[in-house]
Design an enzyme around this catalytic site. Structure first.
Site, short mmCIF file in Angstrom:
data_model
loop_
_atom_site.label_atom_id
_atom_site.label_comp_id
_atom_site.label_asym_id
_atom_site.label_seq_id
_atom_site.Cartn_x
_atom_site.Cartn_y
_atom_site.Cartn_z
N ASP A 93 32.53 60.86 -6.09
CA ASP A 93 33.35 62.00 -5.71
C ASP A 93 34.61 61.50 -4.97
O ASP A 93 34.50 60.69 -4.05
CB ASP A 93 32.50 62.88 -4.76
CG ASP A 93 33.14 64.22 -4.47
OD1 ASP A 93 33.93 64.70 -5.29
OD2 ASP A 93 32.80 64.81 -3.41
N HIS A 94 35.76 61.95 -5.39
CA HIS A 94 37.04 61.59 -4.74
C HIS A 94 37.27 60.08 -4.59
O HIS A 94 37.62 59.61 -3.51
CB HIS A 94 37.15 62.25 -3.36
CG HIS A 94 37.28 63.74 -3.43
ND1 HIS A 94 38.44 64.37 -3.82
CD2 HIS A 94 36.39 64.70 -3.19
CE1 HIS A 94 38.24 65.69 -3.81
NE2 HIS A 94 37.00 65.92 -3.45
N ASP A 115 40.91 60.33 -7.76
CA ASP A 115 41.69 61.42 -7.18
C ASP A 115 43.08 60.92 -6.78
O ASP A 115 43.29 60.42 -5.69
CB ASP A 115 40.95 62.00 -5.97
CG ASP A 115 41.71 63.16 -5.34
OD1 ASP A 115 42.81 63.47 -5.82
OD2 ASP A 115 41.19 63.73 -4.37
P1 13P Z 1 32.90 72.17 -0.27
O1 13P Z 1 33.41 71.62 1.02
O2 13P Z 1 33.43 73.54 -0.52
O3 13P Z 1 31.42 72.11 -0.36
O4 13P Z 1 33.48 71.25 -1.45
C1 13P Z 1 32.82 70.08 -1.86
C2 13P Z 1 33.63 69.25 -2.77
O5 13P Z 1 34.63 69.66 -3.33
C3 13P Z 1 33.16 67.88 -3.01
O6 13P Z 1 34.05 67.16 -3.79
O1 G3H Z 2 35.14 66.80 -0.89
C1 G3H Z 2 34.58 66.08 -0.09
C2 G3H Z 2 33.10 66.08 -0.02
O2 G3H Z 2 32.62 67.21 0.66
C3 G3H Z 2 32.60 64.79 0.57
O3 G3H Z 2 32.84 64.75 1.93
O4 G3H Z 2 33.97 62.57 2.32
O5 G3H Z 2 32.82 63.78 4.18
O6 G3H Z 2 31.48 62.70 2.37
P1 G3H Z 2 32.78 63.36 2.74
ZN ZN Z 3 36.11 67.79 -3.52
#
Ligand code: 13P
Ligand code: G3H
Ligand code: ZN
Length: 323
Positions: A93-94, A115
């Protein structure tokens, strides 16, 4: 090099195709610890839902990247032993650099997000394409992002959102070769998504922009980040038992249900899990001050998480029964 296929994981290609055709979205749930991962797989097995297990750069740092990879492998083994079969993707993620994406692919991820949304357009294209070129050699799928969500994305804090410009999407998808695209249509990260006074409605998502995007890239998989609903029952419990989260508000579930019926085929939820867990831990510790065994408060938190994820699959994303 760990091949994700050897772990029983799948990339997101087939999942997304079916989700778009079927008018539902695949849940992408973040995890950082054992209880969250157990809750996600239990809920998805019990509802027969495909799932994307999501790991952020911060999660890798917190839980240790090697341990996380083995946790995901363990989860796959548990699913196999249970006799159920649900499609599971392990997704970064990201991701914020080419090197991070490569490292995840080398350790068994089946999907990565790069990202580049905070970069100038041409630099976002160049970085995303570089990741795609590497990932596709291993049949790993890639999510890119265009437009900026308000809130916090890793270390990038955006005060205001910049909606995705539908004029850019076709060019971006063509030049990068990405498999899915995260867009900005009014969602935002975290538990304080909108500034509304008590009793006021939150502003609706920009479905007009989504429709425009769908016209430009018909059938292309779209991703919604920042899609927690910030369930008020958990906010109330947190505030009742010593927390302080006034004004926390999220995206109404009916709007997500509507989005899931469109080309939006992946919906990211992290904050709702954090809230459910925190609410139950606070409640348990308050009601049983004599407890000092973490299993006694993390166990009920895990139960509540299972309930919450099942609700999302069944009533919001529509992914239940689609495995
Ligand atoms: P929320 O903070 O709305 O749960 O979004 C999570 C997210 O986009 C993780 O990439
Ligand atoms: O979009 C971000 C996710 O909620 C992950 O959050 O970077 O704090 O693990 P984090
Ligand atoms: Zn996100």
């Amino acid at each position: 090099m760990v091949n994700y296929k050897d772990l029983g994981l799948v990339n997101t290609r087939e999942m997304f195709k079916k989700a778009i055709a079927g008018g539902y979205a695949i849940p992408a749930y973040n995890f950082n610890n054992m209880e969250q991962l157990q809750a996600i797989i239990t809920a998805c097995m019990e509802t027969k839902s495909p799932v994307i297990l999501q790991v952020s750069k911060g999660a890798r740092k917190y839980a240790n990247q090697t341990l996380l990879r083995y946790m995901a492998e363990g989860a796959m083994q548990i699913i196999k032993e249970s006799g159920t079969s649900i499609p599971v993707a392990l997704h970064l993620d990201h991701g914020d650099s080419y090197e991070l994406c490569v490292s995840c692919i080398e350790t068994g991820f089946s999907s990565v997000m790069i990202d580049g949304s905070s970069l100038p357009y041409d630099e976002n294209i160049a970085l995303t394409k570089k990741v795609v070129d590497y990932a596709h050699k291993y049949d790993v799928t890639v999510e890119g992002e265009l437009g900026v969500l308000a809130g916090i994305e890793e270390h990038v804090v955006a005060e205001k959102s910049h909606y995705t410009d539908p004029n850019d999407v076709e060019d971006f998808v063509k030049k990068t070769g990405v498999d899915s695209l995260a867009i900005s249509i009014g969602t935002s990260h975290g538990a304080y998504k909108f500034k509304v006074k008590p009793g006021e409605e939150v502003p609706p998502l920009r479905f007009d922009i989504l429709e425009e995007i769908e016209k430009r890239i018909p059938g292309f998989p779209i991703v919604l980040h920042g899609a927690s609903s910030v369930l008020q029952e958990y906010v109330a419990l947190i505030n009742k038992y010593g927390g302080k989260m006034e004004g926390a508000v999220g995206v109404p579930e009916d709007q997500l249900r509507k989005a899931a019926q469109s080309a939006v085929c992946k919906i990211n939820i992290d904050s709702d899990g954090r809230l459910a867990m925190t609410a139950m831990v606070r409640k348990e510790l308050h009601e049983h001050p004599e407890n000092f065994d973490p299993r006694k408060y993390l166990g009920p938190a895990r139960e509540e998480l299972i309930k919450m994820y099942k609700h999302k699959n069944e009533n919001v994303l529509g992914s239940a029964g689609k495995a």
